[in-house]
Structures are given as C-alpha cells and as structure tokens.
Write a protein that holds these residues in place. Structure first.
Motif, PDB file in Angstrom:
ATOM      1  N   SER A 220       0.833  -1.190   0.000  1.00 15.98           N
ATOM      2  CA  SER A 220       0.000   0.000   0.000  1.00 15.98           C
ATOM      3  C   SER A 220       0.877   1.253   0.000  1.00 15.98           C
ATOM      4  O   SER A 220       1.620   1.506   0.945  1.00 15.98           O
ATOM      5  CB  SER A 220      -0.910   0.001   1.236  1.00 15.98           C
ATOM      6  N   TYR A 221       0.775   2.027  -1.053  1.00 20.58           N
ATOM      7  CA  TYR A 221       1.549   3.252  -1.207  1.00 20.58           C
ATOM      8  C   TYR A 221       0.643   4.458  -0.965  1.00 20.58           C
ATOM      9  O   TYR A 221      -0.567   4.389  -1.219  1.00 20.58           O
ATOM     10  CB  TYR A 221       2.132   3.344  -2.619  1.00 20.58           C
ATOM     11  N   HIS A 222       1.223   5.550  -0.514  1.00 19.45           N
ATOM     12  CA  HIS A 222       0.427   6.757  -0.356  1.00 19.45           C
ATOM     13  C   HIS A 222      -0.086   7.197  -1.724  1.00 19.45           C
ATOM     14  O   HIS A 222       0.632   7.136  -2.715  1.00 19.45           O
ATOM     15  CB  HIS A 222       1.263   7.879   0.269  1.00 19.45           C
ATOM     16  N   GLY A 223      -1.330   7.633  -1.771  1.00 20.50           N
ATOM     17  CA  GLY A 223      -1.921   7.997  -3.044  1.00 20.50           C
ATOM     18  C   GLY A 223      -1.639   9.428  -3.476  1.00 20.50           C
ATOM     19  O   GLY A 223      -1.042  10.214  -2.743  1.00 20.50           O
ATOM     20  N   MET A 224      -2.082   9.746  -4.662  1.00 23.97           N
ATOM     21  CA  MET A 224      -2.039  11.118  -5.193  1.00 23.97           C
ATOM     22  C   MET A 224      -3.090  11.217  -6.291  1.00 23.97           C
ATOM     23  O   MET A 224      -3.526  10.194  -6.846  1.00 23.97           O
ATOM     24  CB  MET A 224      -0.655  11.452  -5.777  1.00 23.97           C
ATOM     25  N   PRO A 225      -3.550  12.419  -6.617  1.00 23.86           N
ATOM     26  CA  PRO A 225      -4.508  12.555  -7.719  1.00 23.86           C
ATOM     27  C   PRO A 225      -3.949  11.969  -9.019  1.00 23.86           C
ATOM     28  O   PRO A 225      -2.777  12.166  -9.341  1.00 23.86           O
ATOM     29  CB  PRO A 225      -4.694  14.076  -7.826  1.00 23.86           C
ATOM     30  N   LYS A 226      -4.782  11.259  -9.744  1.00 15.60           N
ATOM     31  CA  LYS A 226      -4.355  10.674 -11.014  1.00 15.60           C
ATOM     32  C   LYS A 226      -3.880  11.753 -11.972  1.00 15.60           C
ATOM     33  O   LYS A 226      -2.998  11.525 -12.813  1.00 15.60           O
ATOM     34  CB  LYS A 226      -5.513   9.893 -11.630  1.00 15.60           C
ATOM     35  N   ARG A 227      -4.426  12.945 -11.814  1.00 12.28           N
ATOM     36  CA  ARG A 227      -4.044  14.078 -12.659  1.00 12.28           C
ATOM     37  C   ARG A 227      -2.535  14.350 -12.585  1.00 12.28           C
ATOM     38  O   ARG A 227      -1.912  14.737 -13.584  1.00 12.28           O
ATOM     39  CB  ARG A 227      -4.846  15.302 -12.218  1.00 12.28           C
ATOM     40  N   TYR A 228      -1.926  14.150 -11.407  1.00 12.68           N
ATOM     41  CA  TYR A 228      -0.492  14.397 -11.264  1.00 12.68           C
ATOM     42  C   TYR A 228       0.314  13.433 -12.133  1.00 12.68           C
ATOM     43  O   TYR A 228       1.324  13.810 -12.724  1.00 12.68           O
ATOM     44  CB  TYR A 228      -0.066  14.248  -9.804  1.00 12.68           C
ATOM     45  N   LEU A 229      -0.146  12.186 -12.206  1.00 12.82           N
ATOM     46  CA  LEU A 229       0.513  11.206 -13.070  1.00 12.82           C
ATOM     47  C   LEU A 229       0.434  11.664 -14.527  1.00 12.82           C
ATOM     48  O   LEU A 229       1.427  11.612 -15.261  1.00 12.82           O
ATOM     49  CB  LEU A 229      -0.150   9.838 -12.909  1.00 12.82           C
ATOM     50  N   MET A 230      -0.729  12.126 -14.925  1.00 11.42           N
ATOM     51  CA  MET A 230      -0.918  12.580 -16.296  1.00 11.42           C
ATOM     52  C   MET A 230      -0.055  13.803 -16.613  1.00 11.42           C
ATOM     53  O   MET A 230       0.306  14.044 -17.764  1.00 11.42           O
ATOM     54  CB  MET A 230      -2.390  12.906 -16.550  1.00 11.42           C
ATOM     55  N   GLN A 231       0.290  14.579 -15.589  1.00 15.72           N
ATOM     56  CA  GLN A 231       1.127  15.762 -15.771  1.00 15.72           C
ATOM     57  C   GLN A 231       2.618  15.436 -15.772  1.00 15.72           C
ATOM     58  O   GLN A 231       3.438  16.329 -15.987  1.00 15.72           O
ATOM     59  CB  GLN A 231       0.821  16.780 -14.662  1.00 15.72           C
ATOM     60  N   GLY A 232       2.966  14.168 -15.505  1.00 16.09           N
ATOM     61  CA  GLY A 232       4.359  13.770 -15.594  1.00 16.09           C
ATOM     62  C   GLY A 232       5.031  13.342 -14.312  1.00 16.09           C
ATOM     63  O   GLY A 232       6.231  13.013 -14.314  1.00 16.09           O
ATOM     64  N   ASP A 233       4.310  13.321 -13.190  1.00 16.60           N
ATOM     65  CA  ASP A 233       4.916  12.873 -11.933  1.00 16.60           C
ATOM     66  C   ASP A 233       5.222  11.374 -12.037  1.00 16.60           C
ATOM     67  O   ASP A 233       4.341  10.579 -12.370  1.00 16.60           O
ATOM     68  CB  ASP A 233       3.952  13.140 -10.769  1.00 16.60           C
ATOM     69  N   PRO A 234       6.473  10.945 -11.740  1.00 19.79           N
ATOM     70  CA  PRO A 234       6.858   9.546 -11.942  1.00 19.79           C
ATOM     71  C   PRO A 234       6.495   8.615 -10.791  1.00 19.79           C
ATOM     72  O   PRO A 234       6.820   7.427 -10.823  1.00 19.79           O
ATOM     73  CB  PRO A 234       8.379   9.645 -12.070  1.00 19.79           C
ATOM     74  N   TYR A 235       5.823   9.134  -9.762  1.00 22.83           N
ATOM     75  CA  TYR A 235       5.590   8.361  -8.533  1.00 22.83           C
ATOM     76  C   TYR A 235       4.925   7.015  -8.799  1.00 22.83           C
ATOM     77  O   TYR A 235       5.379   5.982  -8.309  1.00 22.83           O
ATOM     78  CB  TYR A 235       4.730   9.200  -7.583  1.00 22.83           C
ATOM     79  N   HIS A 236       3.847   7.010  -9.570  1.00 25.07           N
ATOM     80  CA  HIS A 236       3.099   5.776  -9.825  1.00 25.07           C
ATOM     81  C   HIS A 236       3.997   4.699 -10.433  1.00 25.07           C
ATOM     82  O   HIS A 236       3.983   3.538  -9.999  1.00 25.07           O
ATOM     83  CB  HIS A 236       1.922   6.067 -10.755  1.00 25.07           C
ATOM     84  N   CYS A 237       4.797   5.076 -11.414  1.00 26.20           N
ATOM     85  CA  CYS A 237       5.668   4.112 -12.095  1.00 26.20           C
ATOM     86  C   CYS A 237       6.744   3.582 -11.144  1.00 26.20           C
ATOM     87  O   CYS A 237       7.083   2.394 -11.172  1.00 26.20           O
ATOM     88  CB  CYS A 237       6.314   4.754 -13.314  1.00 26.20           C
ATOM     89  N   GLN A 238       7.275   4.461 -10.295  1.00 29.61           N
ATOM     90  CA  GLN A 238       8.305   4.040  -9.347  1.00 29.61           C
ATOM     91  C   GLN A 238       7.732   3.075  -8.311  1.00 29.61           C
ATOM     92  O   GLN A 238       8.398   2.109  -7.916  1.00 29.61           O
ATOM     93  CB  GLN A 238       8.935   5.259  -8.684  1.00 29.61           C
ATOM     94  N   CYS A 239       6.499   3.305  -7.878  1.00 25.29           N
ATOM     95  CA  CYS A 239       5.857   2.393  -6.932  1.00 25.29           C
ATOM     96  C   CYS A 239       5.658   1.016  -7.564  1.00 25.29           C
ATOM     97  O   CYS A 239       5.925  -0.024  -6.941  1.00 25.29           O
ATOM     98  CB  CYS A 239       4.511   2.956  -6.481  1.00 25.29           C
TER      99      CYS A 239
END
Length: 353
Positions: A220-239
């Motif tokens: 379980s990873y801390h979440g973030m708005p999906k919009r941030y992923l679409m804007q280029g934040d790499p967090y989701h991919c790193q998790c």
C-alpha cells in the motif's frame, strides 16, 4: 546535533575584529514529512494549515482553496485528525511515533557516518511541516561550519507532494544564508538493491513469525490525484517498479502480491486501486488472510499506524476477512540504515572519499 561553536577559530593573519570561523565540515540533513507538536486542536490546526496550504500538496487556485480551507476544513479536521494522532501518540515522550523513529534513524545514521568519516560529517534531521523546521536546521549546520550540505528526503519514491516540496523548503532556507553552502539532493532510491533486500527481509521475517501464510501481500503506497501522473509525476511508475522488484527478490508469483494506494483526499480521482476498497474486495473474493506493507514510507506514521492498522484493517474484517497482518515500515532496522548509508556514501563521492 553537537555544538561546534567551541571549535571556532579566527583565521590566521586575520585582524583582531574578524569573527571566528568554525572548521569546515559536510552536513547530512535527513528530511521527513512532519508532525504536529501535539494532538490538541490548535497544534493540529497549525500543522494542517501549513500542510494543506502547500501548493505541491493541493494545487487548486488560492482564491478557491484558501476560503474553503480556513472557513470549513480547519474548523473541523483538527478534531478528527487530533483523535487519530491521539490513538498512536507516545504519551511518555509526548511526541508522535514519526518523530521518535526519525530521531532513531538520525542517531543510527550518525553512527555510520562517524565510523566512515569521523567528525567530518554532521548529521541531523528536519521536517517539511512542523518542527524541527528545515530553515532552523540549515541555519544550525551553517553555524557548525558546514560549507556543503547533502539533503536527503526520506522518501524512496519521488513525488511532487513529498520529495519536491521538501527540496523546495531546503532551497528557501538556502536563500536566507549569507554564505550559502554548496548543496546536493539525494535522488529517489526506490530501486536500490540494498533497499529492496531490506524490504524483502522484513516481509520474510514477518511471514516466518506467522502460523499461516497470507493469501496475498498488499503493498500500500500513499496515493495522489491521477491528474499528477498525467502531468508527468513519476511516482506511480516508481511504486509499481518497487513492487515488481520486491516480488522478484522474494521469488513469488504475480498472484501473491498487489499494489494499491491509500489516503485519498478530495473529490477527484486518485491513483487506483484504493487500498481501503481493494482489501474489502479481496476478502469478498475469498482471500481471508492478507498482509499489508507500506514501501513508500521510511518510518511508521499516522498513515501506517492508524490508517492501515486500524481503518484499512477494519475494512478488510467487515468484508469477511479473518487474519490481517501489518508489516511495519523499515524504520531504524539495521539493514535499512545500512542501505540508506550506502546511498549517502554514493552521493558524498567527490566531496568525501
């Protein structure tokens, strides 16, 4: 941090009114998210106001967000958040577990740096929100003679709302220094082999303690708005990569481990699947025994001790789950601290060898 003022000396050949100068050192500043000073209403309000006013955390226009925050959210949320903190608060030390653990991590890192570099490296910690502040700790390091500072956000994965905002605050602190130290930032370490090994070892230890094998391990990873992923934040991919590397290190099948995201806030869509919903779905599908770990957190905190071990556990059990196991964060575990020390040494290369 040790007081180095007694070692300050006036430079050779300097005039008598020249200020004393401390011996040059390198600073290692560990940074974590933060903690309120107490769980009372005003302590919680100050902390939440600083946290939720950060544009890296909530990026809505200020004219729209601040009236809502000040007039509604900060009149109610300090009570509910204060109750959550009260349930995990260390009453003997009068501090949150995150503060206690970060102190222990700092002491463990200081021991490793002293063994490797002697007194050339000054180790301390700061919080992005609350105390001790980044600004105060940078000031102390400069006064201690740190002409170079390695800033280490204690987040394995990069995210704008964690690593980036910690870096922002560090840069703001540097802006106020007359003599700015040379600075470096430690990059994310989500795929460092030693970190993955430490994570895997913690899972193996916990599984060895149980009289049964959980049907699935939920990361379980801390979440973030999906919009941030679409804007280029790499967090989701790193998790996702951390989960994959952990699975490969454990030698497990893909059905034995899952990636989820917790701590949803606000009306918009966040990264999915949501942990609180996914554990209930697993229970309804017949997964009566699960284990949950939190690889994105370097230290146990409100999101793990209260949210995972209480709220998410409750969701699983209400859906028919029977055995819920929480695997603690790596905290000041020796293998974890060795892994972090290795990351530090690699980033000190060229400064100290």
């Amino acid at each position: 941090m040790r007081d180095f003022t007694d070692e300050a000396r006036r430079p050779e050949h300097a005039p008598g009114d020249h200020p004393k100068v401390p011996r040059e050192r390198t600073g290692l500043l560990l940074a974590n998210l933060g903690t309120p000073d107490g769980h009372d209403y005003w302590s919680m309000r100050r902390y939440l106001n600083e946290f939720l006013s950060d544009r890296r955390v909530i990026d809505y226009p200020r004219w729209k967000w601040q009236p809502l925050l000040q007039a509604i959210i900060l009149t109610k949320r300090p009570f509910t958040s204060g109750a959550a903190y009260r349930s995990i608060w260390d009453t003997e030390r009068n501090e949150s577990p995150l503060l206690t653990i970060t102190k222990d991590q700092t002491a463990a890192m200081a021991e490793r740096m002293a063994a490797r570099y002697g007194e050339d490296v000054v180790v301390d910690f700061c919080m992005r929100y609350g105390n001790p502040s980044t600004k105060a700790k940078v000031r102390q390091m400069v006064e201690a003679g740190c002409t170079r500072i390695l800033f280490f956000p204690l987040y394995p994965h990069y995210a704008g709302a964690t690593s980036a905002t910690a870096n922002d605050q560090f840069f703001r602190a540097l802006m106020e220094e007359v003599r700015q130290p040379v600075a470096r930032i430690v990059p994310p370490y989500f795929d460092e082999p030693a970190y993955i090994d430490a994570l895997a070892a913690s899972v193996e230890r916990k599984y060895a303690e149980l009289d049964h094998r959980p049907d699935i391990l939920v990361c379980s990873y801390h979440g973030m708005p999906k919009r941030y992923l679409m804007q280029g934040d790499p967090y989701h991919c790193q998790c996702q990569k951390t989960t994959r590397l952990l699975r490969e290190r454990l030698g497990w099948e893909t059905t034995e481990i899952a990636t989820t995201f917790q701590s949803v806030f606000g009306p918009e869509e966040w990264l999915k699947p949501y942990t609180v919903e996914e554990v209930a779905r697993l229970a309804r599908q017949g997964k009566k025994s699960i284990a949950v770990c939190a690889p994105a957190f370097s230290a146990d905190c409100i999101e793990t001790l209260e949210e995972i071990n209480e709220e998410i556990r409750e969701s699983f059990e209400h859906a028919g789950g029977e055995r819920f196991t929480y695997i603690p964060c790596l905290n000041d575990d020796a293998a974890h601290m060795d892994a972090l020390a290795g990351v530090v040494e690699a980033n000190l290369a060229g400064w100290l060898d």
